[in-house]
Write a protein that holds these residues in place. Structure first.
Motif, mmCIF file in Angstrom:
data_model
loop_
_atom_site.group_PDB
_atom_site.id
_atom_site.type_symbol
_atom_site.label_atom_id
_atom_site.label_comp_id
_atom_site.label_asym_id
_atom_site.label_seq_id
_atom_site.Cartn_x
_atom_site.Cartn_y
_atom_site.Cartn_z
ATOM 1 N N LYS A 1 -17.248 -15.729 43.139
ATOM 2 C CA LYS A 1 -16.703 -16.304 44.370
ATOM 3 C C LYS A 1 -17.782 -16.924 45.248
ATOM 4 C CE LYS A 1 -12.640 -13.452 44.225
ATOM 5 N NZ LYS A 1 -11.768 -12.520 44.899
ATOM 6 N N LEU A 2 -19.000 -16.946 44.730
ATOM 7 C CA LEU A 2 -20.120 -17.589 45.414
ATOM 8 C C LEU A 2 -20.657 -18.659 44.472
ATOM 9 C CD1 LEU A 2 -22.146 -17.764 47.742
ATOM 10 C CD2 LEU A 2 -23.459 -15.950 46.607
ATOM 11 N N HIS A 3 -20.868 -19.851 45.011
ATOM 12 C CA HIS A 3 -21.233 -20.992 44.175
ATOM 13 C C HIS A 3 -22.436 -21.717 44.751
ATOM 14 C CE1 HIS A 3 -17.362 -20.321 42.293
ATOM 15 N NE2 HIS A 3 -16.950 -20.110 43.532
ATOM 16 N N LEU A 4 -23.315 -22.138 43.847
ATOM 17 C CA LEU A 4 -24.503 -22.904 44.204
ATOM 18 C C LEU A 4 -24.291 -24.311 43.646
ATOM 19 C CD1 LEU A 4 -28.135 -21.680 43.799
ATOM 20 C CD2 LEU A 4 -27.492 -24.014 43.256
ATOM 21 N N TYR A 5 -24.259 -25.280 44.544
ATOM 22 C CA TYR A 5 -24.104 -26.684 44.149
ATOM 23 C C TYR A 5 -25.470 -27.354 44.184
ATOM 24 C CZ TYR A 5 -18.992 -26.745 44.944
ATOM 25 O OH TYR A 5 -17.642 -26.529 44.892
ATOM 26 N N CYS A 6 -25.835 -28.034 43.117
ATOM 27 C CA CYS A 6 -27.032 -28.879 43.105
ATOM 28 C C CYS A 6 -26.579 -30.283 43.476
ATOM 29 C CB CYS A 6 -27.673 -28.899 41.729
ATOM 30 S SG CYS A 6 -28.528 -27.383 41.359
ATOM 31 N N LEU A 7 -27.176 -30.816 44.521
ATOM 32 C CA LEU A 7 -26.843 -32.152 45.002
ATOM 33 C C LEU A 7 -27.907 -33.131 44.526
ATOM 34 C CD1 LEU A 7 -26.007 -31.204 48.713
ATOM 35 C CD2 LEU A 7 -24.525 -31.084 46.717
ATOM 36 N N GLU A 8 -27.482 -34.333 44.214
ATOM 37 C CA GLU A 8 -28.430 -35.351 43.769
ATOM 38 C C GLU A 8 -29.476 -35.645 44.852
ATOM 39 O OE1 GLU A 8 -27.411 -39.037 41.256
ATOM 40 O OE2 GLU A 8 -27.480 -39.744 43.338
ATOM 41 N N ARG A 9 -29.041 -35.617 46.078
ATOM 42 C CA ARG A 9 -29.945 -35.845 47.209
ATOM 43 C C ARG A 9 -29.385 -35.097 48.416
ATOM 44 N NH1 ARG A 9 -26.622 -39.987 46.510
ATOM 45 N NH2 ARG A 9 -25.402 -40.715 48.288
ATOM 46 N N GLU A 10 -30.189 -34.985 49.435
ATOM 47 C CA GLU A 10 -29.739 -34.338 50.666
ATOM 48 C C GLU A 10 -28.657 -35.206 51.307
ATOM 49 O OE1 GLU A 10 -31.730 -32.544 54.723
ATOM 50 O OE2 GLU A 10 -33.001 -32.981 53.000
ATOM 51 N N ALA B 1 -35.627 -20.816 42.249
ATOM 52 C CA ALA B 1 -35.841 -19.501 42.864
ATOM 53 C C ALA B 1 -35.624 -19.586 44.371
ATOM 54 C CB ALA B 1 -37.247 -18.996 42.553
ATOM 55 N N TRP B 2 -36.131 -20.647 44.988
ATOM 56 C CA TRP B 2 -35.913 -20.833 46.428
ATOM 57 C C TRP B 2 -34.420 -20.898 46.730
ATOM 58 C CZ3 TRP B 2 -33.230 -24.663 48.883
ATOM 59 C CH2 TRP B 2 -33.255 -24.608 50.282
ATOM 60 N N ALA B 3 -33.673 -21.675 45.943
ATOM 61 C CA ALA B 3 -32.233 -21.829 46.181
ATOM 62 C C ALA B 3 -31.517 -20.483 46.089
ATOM 63 C CB ALA B 3 -31.638 -22.831 45.197
ATOM 64 N N VAL B 4 -31.884 -19.674 45.115
ATOM 65 C CA VAL B 4 -31.261 -18.355 44.981
ATOM 66 C C VAL B 4 -31.662 -17.469 46.164
ATOM 67 C CG1 VAL B 4 -31.208 -16.234 43.590
ATOM 68 C CG2 VAL B 4 -31.001 -18.486 42.476
ATOM 69 N N ASP B 5 -32.937 -17.473 46.508
ATOM 70 C CA ASP B 5 -33.414 -16.628 47.610
ATOM 71 C C ASP B 5 -32.862 -17.051 48.964
ATOM 72 O OD1 ASP B 5 -34.883 -15.151 45.805
ATOM 73 O OD2 ASP B 5 -36.792 -16.143 46.263
ATOM 74 N N ALA B 6 -32.531 -18.321 49.124
ATOM 75 C CA ALA B 6 -32.055 -18.843 50.415
ATOM 76 C C ALA B 6 -30.549 -18.652 50.613
ATOM 77 C CB ALA B 6 -32.412 -20.329 50.533
ATOM 78 N N ASN B 7 -29.897 -17.929 49.720
ATOM 79 C CA ASN B 7 -28.450 -17.688 49.805
ATOM 80 C C ASN B 7 -28.058 -17.195 51.205
ATOM 81 O OD1 ASN B 7 -25.780 -16.853 49.500
ATOM 82 N ND2 ASN B 7 -26.356 -14.990 48.409
ATOM 83 N N PRO B 8 -27.216 -17.947 51.906
ATOM 84 C CA PRO B 8 -26.808 -17.538 53.247
ATOM 85 C C PRO B 8 -25.643 -16.538 53.250
ATOM 86 C CG PRO B 8 -25.840 -19.650 52.741
ATOM 87 C CD PRO B 8 -26.715 -19.275 51.560
ATOM 88 N N LYS C 1 -28.393 -26.679 52.547
ATOM 89 C CA LYS C 1 -29.833 -26.544 52.773
ATOM 90 C C LYS C 1 -30.529 -27.514 51.831
ATOM 91 C CE LYS C 1 -29.809 -21.675 54.132
ATOM 92 N NZ LYS C 1 -30.444 -20.352 53.923
ATOM 93 N N GLY C 2 -30.971 -28.629 52.370
ATOM 94 C CA GLY C 2 -31.628 -29.632 51.536
ATOM 95 C C GLY C 2 -30.688 -30.175 50.486
ATOM 96 N N ARG C 3 -31.084 -30.038 49.210
ATOM 97 C CA ARG C 3 -30.271 -30.532 48.093
ATOM 98 C C ARG C 3 -29.407 -29.433 47.476
ATOM 99 N NH1 ARG C 3 -33.657 -33.404 43.674
ATOM 100 N NH2 ARG C 3 -34.788 -31.447 43.733
ATOM 101 N N VAL C 4 -29.102 -28.412 48.283
ATOM 102 C CA VAL C 4 -28.280 -27.297 47.807
ATOM 103 C C VAL C 4 -27.133 -27.078 48.783
ATOM 104 C CG1 VAL C 4 -28.240 -24.828 47.259
ATOM 105 C CG2 VAL C 4 -30.285 -26.182 46.759
ATOM 106 N N LEU C 5 -25.957 -26.844 48.219
ATOM 107 C CA LEU C 5 -24.807 -26.442 49.015
ATOM 108 C C LEU C 5 -24.343 -25.105 48.468
ATOM 109 C CD1 LEU C 5 -21.818 -28.441 50.286
ATOM 110 C CD2 LEU C 5 -21.375 -26.409 48.928
#
Length: 179
Positions: free
Chosen positions: A101-110, A84-91, A132-136
């Motif tokens: 055309k908008l993509h959320l990447y989950c990263l293994e680590r920052e 939910a944080w990752a979705v809400d933090a969408n820049p 942002k942290g473990r999200v691109l």
């Protein structure tokens, strides 16, 4: 009673020739002791609840899916709160109108800040990204299929990752919040 947490579970490398049948995936995860298992389309997305930690879920899911389904790709997990944080933090709020055309990447680590800076130097086209942290977050106004930048992300950051378009990110949020 031990408190359970709802998680989004993402499998890397699903699609094309590599399929992960969702009905069988639900069965395998349920048999492994996860609760409230649900899947979303055939591209390696599931939600579930468990009292295990994120790290334990990743390891258990990877092991059972490899053993029972012969699928040996990386697994990522995020709690419902983190998703939910990752979705809400969408820049890129202006990009939600074209969710493919908008993509959320989950990263293994920052990623290392120097690697992020190196990636920024490669962002010379229409695409824009924010870490942002473990999200691109990646906005590809011309579409992911035309992006010359997207294939440079993982080799430059040197962090394992998996991406979902915004439509999928929102669907998974609704599903995990319903658990």
């Amino acid at each position: 009673m031990v408190k359970e947490t709802a998680y989004v579970v993402l499998f890397r490398g699903v699609g094309g020739d590599t399929q992960l049948p969702v009905k069988r995936l639900r069965e395998v995860l349920t048999e492994a002791g996860f609760r409230n298992v649900a899947t979303y389309i055939n591209s390696g997305n599931a939600v579930l609840s468990s009292s295990a930690s994120e790290e334990e879920i990743v390891a258990r899911v990877a092991a059972v899916v490899s053993e029972k389904m012969g699928f040996g790709k990386s697994v990522f997990a995020r709690s419902a709160a983190e998703w939910a944080w990752a979705v809400d933090a969408n820049p890129y709020p202006q990009a939600v109108e074209t969710p493919t055309k908008l993509h959320l990447y989950c990263l293994e680590r920052e990623p290392d800040p120097d690697r992020v800076a190196a990636l920024q130097e490669k962002a010379t086209g229409t695409e824009r990204f924010v870490v942002k942290g473990r999200v691109l977050y990646l906005h590809t106004p011309d579409g992911m299929g035309r992006s010359l930048f997207a294939p440079k992300i993982e080799p430059t950051l040197k962090v394992p990752m998996t991406a979902r378009n915004w439509r999928t990110a929102l669907a998974l949020r609704r599903m995990v919040e319903a658990l």
